[in-house]
Design an enzyme around this catalytic site. Sequence first.
Site, PDB file in Angstrom:
ATOM      1  N   LYS A   1       0.857  -1.207   0.000  1.00  6.19           N
ATOM      2  CA  LYS A   1       0.000   0.000   0.000  1.00  6.19           C
ATOM      3  C   LYS A   1       0.889   1.252   0.000  1.00  6.19           C
ATOM      4  O   LYS A   1       0.655   2.189  -0.754  1.00  6.19           O
ATOM      5  CB  LYS A   1      -0.872   0.011   1.248  1.00  6.19           C
ATOM      6  CG  LYS A   1      -1.563   1.338   1.539  1.00  6.19           C
ATOM      7  CD  LYS A   1      -2.442   1.280   2.766  1.00  6.19           C
ATOM      8  CE  LYS A   1      -1.731   1.567   4.048  1.00  6.19           C
ATOM      9  NZ  LYS A   1      -1.367   2.954   4.320  1.00  6.19           N
ATOM     10  N   ASN A   2       1.934   1.227   0.825  1.00  5.62           N
ATOM     11  CA  ASN A   2       2.732   2.443   1.002  1.00  5.62           C
ATOM     12  C   ASN A   2       3.769   2.667  -0.094  1.00  5.62           C
ATOM     13  O   ASN A   2       4.456   3.689  -0.092  1.00  5.62           O
ATOM     14  CB  ASN A   2       3.383   2.448   2.389  1.00  5.62           C
ATOM     15  CG  ASN A   2       2.313   2.617   3.475  1.00  5.62           C
ATOM     16  OD1 ASN A   2       1.163   2.942   3.173  1.00  5.62           O
ATOM     17  ND2 ASN A   2       2.687   2.366   4.709  1.00  5.62           N
TER      18      ASN A   2
ATOM     19  N   ARG B   1      -0.150  14.457  12.495  1.00  4.97           N
ATOM     20  CA  ARG B   1       0.334  14.250  11.119  1.00  4.97           C
ATOM     21  C   ARG B   1       0.575  15.562  10.366  1.00  4.97           C
ATOM     22  O   ARG B   1       0.012  15.823   9.317  1.00  4.97           O
ATOM     23  CB  ARG B   1      -0.635  13.372  10.328  1.00  4.97           C
ATOM     24  CG  ARG B   1      -1.127  12.105  10.985  1.00  4.97           C
ATOM     25  CD  ARG B   1      -0.119  11.015  11.147  1.00  4.97           C
ATOM     26  NE  ARG B   1       0.409  10.460   9.939  1.00  4.97           N
ATOM     27  CZ  ARG B   1      -0.109   9.400   9.289  1.00  4.97           C
ATOM     28  NH1 ARG B   1      -1.214   8.867   9.722  1.00  4.97           N
ATOM     29  NH2 ARG B   1       0.470   8.931   8.199  1.00  4.97           N
ATOM     30  N   PRO B   2       1.385  16.494  10.904  1.00  4.74           N
ATOM     31  CA  PRO B   2       1.638  17.759  10.195  1.00  4.74           C
ATOM     32  C   PRO B   2       2.397  17.511   8.894  1.00  4.74           C
ATOM     33  O   PRO B   2       2.933  16.420   8.674  1.00  4.74           O
ATOM     34  CB  PRO B   2       2.499  18.549  11.179  1.00  4.74           C
ATOM     35  CG  PRO B   2       3.143  17.522  12.034  1.00  4.74           C
ATOM     36  CD  PRO B   2       2.167  16.376  12.135  1.00  4.74           C
ATOM     37  N   VAL B   3       2.429  18.514   8.021  1.00  3.69           N
ATOM     38  CA  VAL B   3       3.162  18.394   6.751  1.00  3.69           C
ATOM     39  C   VAL B   3       4.209  19.505   6.626  1.00  3.69           C
ATOM     40  O   VAL B   3       4.623  19.866   5.520  1.00  3.69           O
ATOM     41  CB  VAL B   3       2.210  18.409   5.545  1.00  3.69           C
ATOM     42  CG1 VAL B   3       1.415  17.109   5.454  1.00  3.69           C
ATOM     43  CG2 VAL B   3       1.274  19.617   5.603  1.00  3.69           C
TER      44      VAL B   3
ATOM     45  N   ASP C   1       4.635   0.712  12.004  1.00  6.31           N
ATOM     46  CA  ASP C   1       3.413   0.111  11.444  1.00  6.31           C
ATOM     47  C   ASP C   1       3.206  -1.332  11.889  1.00  6.31           C
ATOM     48  O   ASP C   1       2.150  -1.901  11.633  1.00  6.31           O
ATOM     49  CB  ASP C   1       3.443   0.147   9.910  1.00  6.31           C
ATOM     50  CG  ASP C   1       3.293   1.556   9.398  1.00  6.31           C
ATOM     51  OD1 ASP C   1       3.547   1.794   8.203  1.00  6.31           O
ATOM     52  OD2 ASP C   1       2.935   2.444  10.193  1.00  6.31           O
TER      53      ASP C   1
ATOM     54  N   CYS D   1      -5.076  12.121  12.169  1.00  6.59           N
ATOM     55  CA  CYS D   1      -5.861  10.886  12.211  1.00  6.59           C
ATOM     56  C   CYS D   1      -5.688  10.327  13.626  1.00  6.59           C
ATOM     57  O   CYS D   1      -5.063  10.932  14.484  1.00  6.59           O
ATOM     58  CB  CYS D   1      -5.358   9.898  11.158  1.00  6.59           C
ATOM     59  SG  CYS D   1      -3.733   9.268  11.525  1.00  6.59           S
TER      60      CYS D   1
ATOM     61  N   ARG E   1      -5.103  10.971   3.883  1.00  4.55           N
ATOM     62  CA  ARG E   1      -4.053  11.972   3.937  1.00  4.55           C
ATOM     63  C   ARG E   1      -2.934  11.722   2.946  1.00  4.55           C
ATOM     64  O   ARG E   1      -2.240  12.641   2.523  1.00  4.55           O
ATOM     65  CB  ARG E   1      -3.503  12.120   5.343  1.00  4.55           C
ATOM     66  CG  ARG E   1      -2.842  10.894   5.913  1.00  4.55           C
ATOM     67  CD  ARG E   1      -2.354  11.181   7.306  1.00  4.55           C
ATOM     68  NE  ARG E   1      -1.691  12.450   7.418  1.00  4.55           N
ATOM     69  CZ  ARG E   1      -0.459  12.705   6.991  1.00  4.55           C
ATOM     70  NH1 ARG E   1       0.196  11.776   6.376  1.00  4.55           N
ATOM     71  NH2 ARG E   1       0.090  13.884   7.151  1.00  4.55           N
TER      72      ARG E   1
ATOM     73  N   ARG F   1      -9.061  -0.742   4.451  1.00  2.24           N
ATOM     74  CA  ARG F   1      -8.344   0.362   3.785  1.00  2.24           C
ATOM     75  C   ARG F   1      -6.938  -0.090   3.413  1.00  2.24           C
ATOM     76  O   ARG F   1      -6.386   0.366   2.413  1.00  2.24           O
ATOM     77  CB  ARG F   1      -8.201   1.525   4.789  1.00  2.24           C
ATOM     78  CG  ARG F   1      -9.189   2.633   4.705  1.00  2.24           C
ATOM     79  CD  ARG F   1      -8.660   3.800   5.518  1.00  2.24           C
ATOM     80  NE  ARG F   1      -7.275   4.066   5.169  1.00  2.24           N
ATOM     81  CZ  ARG F   1      -6.326   4.414   6.067  1.00  2.24           C
ATOM     82  NH1 ARG F   1      -6.612   4.518   7.322  1.00  2.24           N
ATOM     83  NH2 ARG F   1      -5.089   4.655   5.672  1.00  2.24           N
TER      84      ARG F   1
HETATM   85  C1  EPZ Z   1       4.206   6.957   6.090  1.00  2.00           C
HETATM   86  O1  EPZ Z   1       3.407   7.982   6.635  1.00  2.00           O
HETATM   87  C2  EPZ Z   1       3.306   5.736   6.021  1.00  2.00           C
HETATM   88  N1  EPZ Z   1       2.170   6.017   5.138  1.00  2.00           N
HETATM   89  C3  EPZ Z   1       2.807   5.396   7.422  1.00  2.00           C
HETATM   90  O2  EPZ Z   1       2.026   4.205   7.323  1.00  2.00           O
HETATM   91  C4  EPZ Z   1       4.026   5.101   8.295  1.00  2.00           C
HETATM   92  O3  EPZ Z   1       3.589   4.831   9.626  1.00  2.00           O
HETATM   93  C5  EPZ Z   1       4.941   6.328   8.305  1.00  2.00           C
HETATM   94  O4  EPZ Z   1       5.318   6.654   6.943  1.00  2.00           O
HETATM   95  C6  EPZ Z   1       6.215   6.093   9.113  1.00  2.00           C
HETATM   96  O5  EPZ Z   1       6.894   4.986   8.617  1.00  2.00           O
HETATM   97  C7  EPZ Z   1       2.346   5.990   3.795  1.00  2.00           C
HETATM   98  O6  EPZ Z   1       3.435   5.750   3.314  1.00  2.00           O
HETATM   99  C8  EPZ Z   1       1.132   6.248   2.963  1.00  2.00           C
HETATM  100  P1  EPZ Z   1       6.184  10.321   8.255  1.00  2.00           P
HETATM  101  P2  EPZ Z   1       3.977   9.500   6.683  1.00  2.00           P
HETATM  102  O7  EPZ Z   1       6.082  11.566   7.470  1.00  2.00           O
HETATM  103  O8  EPZ Z   1       4.768   9.766   5.482  1.00  2.00           O
HETATM  104  C9  EPZ Z   1       6.104  13.576  11.652  1.00  2.00           C
HETATM  105  C10 EPZ Z   1       0.145   2.847   7.679  1.00  2.00           C
HETATM  106  O9  EPZ Z   1      -0.349   2.339   8.695  1.00  2.00           O
HETATM  107  N2  EPZ Z   1       6.063  14.539  10.538  1.00  2.00           N
HETATM  108  O10 EPZ Z   1       7.410   9.482   8.139  1.00  2.00           O
HETATM  109  O11 EPZ Z   1       2.852  10.398   7.001  1.00  2.00           O
HETATM  110  C11 EPZ Z   1       4.802  12.798  11.739  1.00  2.00           C
HETATM  111  O12 EPZ Z   1       3.846  13.511  12.489  1.00  2.00           O
HETATM  112  C12 EPZ Z   1       0.634   4.286   7.707  1.00  2.00           C
HETATM  113  O13 EPZ Z   1       0.308   2.246   6.582  1.00  2.00           O
HETATM  114  C13 EPZ Z   1       6.156  15.899  10.820  1.00  2.00           C
HETATM  115  O14 EPZ Z   1       6.259  16.303  11.978  1.00  2.00           O
HETATM  116  O15 EPZ Z   1       4.936   9.396   7.954  1.00  2.00           O
HETATM  117  C14 EPZ Z   1       5.215  11.533  12.425  1.00  2.00           C
HETATM  118  O16 EPZ Z   1       5.260  11.777  13.828  1.00  2.00           O
HETATM  119  C15 EPZ Z   1       0.417   4.932   9.066  1.00  2.00           C
HETATM  120  N3  EPZ Z   1       6.105  16.785   9.800  1.00  2.00           N
HETATM  121  C16 EPZ Z   1       6.638  11.315  11.913  1.00  2.00           C
HETATM  122  O17 EPZ Z   1       7.082  12.571  11.383  1.00  2.00           O
HETATM  123  C17 EPZ Z   1       5.992  16.375   8.482  1.00  2.00           C
HETATM  124  O18 EPZ Z   1       5.975  17.231   7.584  1.00  2.00           O
HETATM  125  C18 EPZ Z   1       6.731  10.273  10.811  1.00  2.00           C
HETATM  126  O19 EPZ Z   1       5.873  10.679   9.788  1.00  2.00           O
HETATM  127  C19 EPZ Z   1       5.906  14.988   8.219  1.00  2.00           C
HETATM  128  C20 EPZ Z   1       5.954  14.088   9.264  1.00  2.00           C
END
Ligand code: EPZ
Length: 427
Positions: free
Chosen positions: A22-23, A122-124, A305, A117, A93, A398
Amino acid sequence: MKRLVIKGGKKLTGEVAVSGSKNAALPILAATILLNGESTISNIPNLLDVITILRVLKSLGIRAEYHAGGKVKIWNTGSVKHVAPYELVTKMRASFFVIGPILARKGLAKVPLPGGCAIGSRPVNIHIKGLEQLGASVRMEHGFVIVTANQLQGKRIYLDFPSVGATETIIMAATFAKGKTIIENVAREPEIIDLANFLNKAGAKVSGAGTEVIEVEGVESLHGIDYEIIPDRVEAGTLMIAAAITGGEVKVKKAIPKHVEALTRKLQDIGVSVKVDQDSILVKGNGKLKATDVKTLPYPGFPTDIQPQLSSLLAVSKGTSVVTETIFENRFMHVPELKRMGADIKIEGKSMIIHGVEKLSGAQVRVSDLRAGAALVLAGLAAEGETEIDDIDRHLIRGYENLVEKIQSLGGDIFAPTKKPALPNNS
Ligand code: EPZ
C-alpha cells in the site's frame, strides 16, 4: 463489512502470498502525474486507499483504471489540473502526496491541508519547508496549501526528521527542477527505493535512495512505463505474527525478507522460529513465547506500522516487555481494547509496559486505526472464545487486501457476518 467475528485458538498453518505494498502504491500512483503517456503499474493491492488515490488522479484529469489482478492502467495526456479535491484528500491523507508532482508539472498546486488521524496530528511542515527550499512560495488559504513556482531550483535540503512522505514529496517536486537537488537526513524505507526505481525507469535521475542522502538531477520530462511494485512488508509482518501468536506454521510468500529484518530478529528474541529464503519466510510458533523490549525507529529500525501487532504477541509472551513508540504520538489506541481481552498493559508516556498473560479472552472490541485493527485481529486469533471487532470497514480493508480470506485459507476461524444478530427478545 462492518464487523468481524473470530473464534480463537486455531493454529494457522499453510502458505499465504503477500499483496503489493500500500505504502509503495500510493506515492507511485501520485508520481504518474509526472509521466506523459500510457503506464501500466502491476501488483497494486485492491484497497480503499488505492481507489481513493485513483479518484484523485481522475479529478486531476488523468485517466486511471484498476483492472482485476492488480494492474492499474494510466493515461496522462499532460493536461493536469492543479487543484486536488477537498473531500478526497481529507478522506485519505496520503493524497497530499500529489502536491509535489502537480507543482513540478504546473508550477502551481492547490491541495487541501490533510487532517490528522487517530495516531497523531500528522503535520506536513517538513513537506512544505522542502518545497519552499526548492523555490516555491507557499500560502494557506481556506484550508488549502497553495504553492507556486515559475521554475523550481535544485538545492541542498536537510530534513528535520526522516519523514517518509516528505522525502517522497521532495523527490517528486525536484524531478524537473533546474540543476541538482541534494536531500539529507531522508527516509530510507523500501517504499522510497521503489518510488526512485519507478521514476528512474520513466527517465528521472534519482540516486542514493535507501541511504541518508538522495540526489535528484532535474530532467525535462518523463515518459509512461510498465512497472511492478514491491510486496507489502507490513502485511508480511502481520501474517508472520499471526503464525507466531497462534503457535502455527506459516510460509509467507512473495515477501522480501530484508524488508522485515527488524521484526524477524524480534520474533527470534521472543523464541519464534523464523527461516528465510529468496522470497519467502517460514514462521513456526512453538507456544513458548518470552518477553522482549522494542523501540520503533525509522527504517531499518523496528517499523511503527508493526508495533501494534507485535504488542498483541507480547501480551501473551511470558515476562515483562517494554514497547516504546518514537514515531507517532498516539499509536497506543489498541491498548484499551487489548485490556478488555485480558491483556496486562500499562502506558507510561511513549512506552507501554506489558506483563504477558497465559491467555487472552475473546471480547467485543472496536477499531480506531488501520494497524490497531490488525493487532485486534491477531489478539482474537489467539484468544479463548469469540472476539467481535466493530468498525472494521472504516479501517482494516483500507490497508489489507483480503486479510480475512488469507487467514481463513490458513485455517483461522474468522468471518464477516452479513448483519448484526437481532437482540434476544428478552433484552
Ligand atoms: C508513512 O506515513 C506511512 N504512510 C505510514 O504508514 C508510516 O507509519 C509512516 O510513513 C512512518 O513509517 C504511507 O506511506 C502512505 P512520516 P507519513 O512523514 O509519510 C512527523 C500505515 O499504517 N512529521 O514518516 O505520514 C509525523 O507527524 C501508515 O500504513 C512531521 O512532523 O509518515 C510523524 O510523527 C500509518 N512533519 C513522523 O514525522 C511532516 O511534515 C513520521 O511521519 C511529516 C511528518
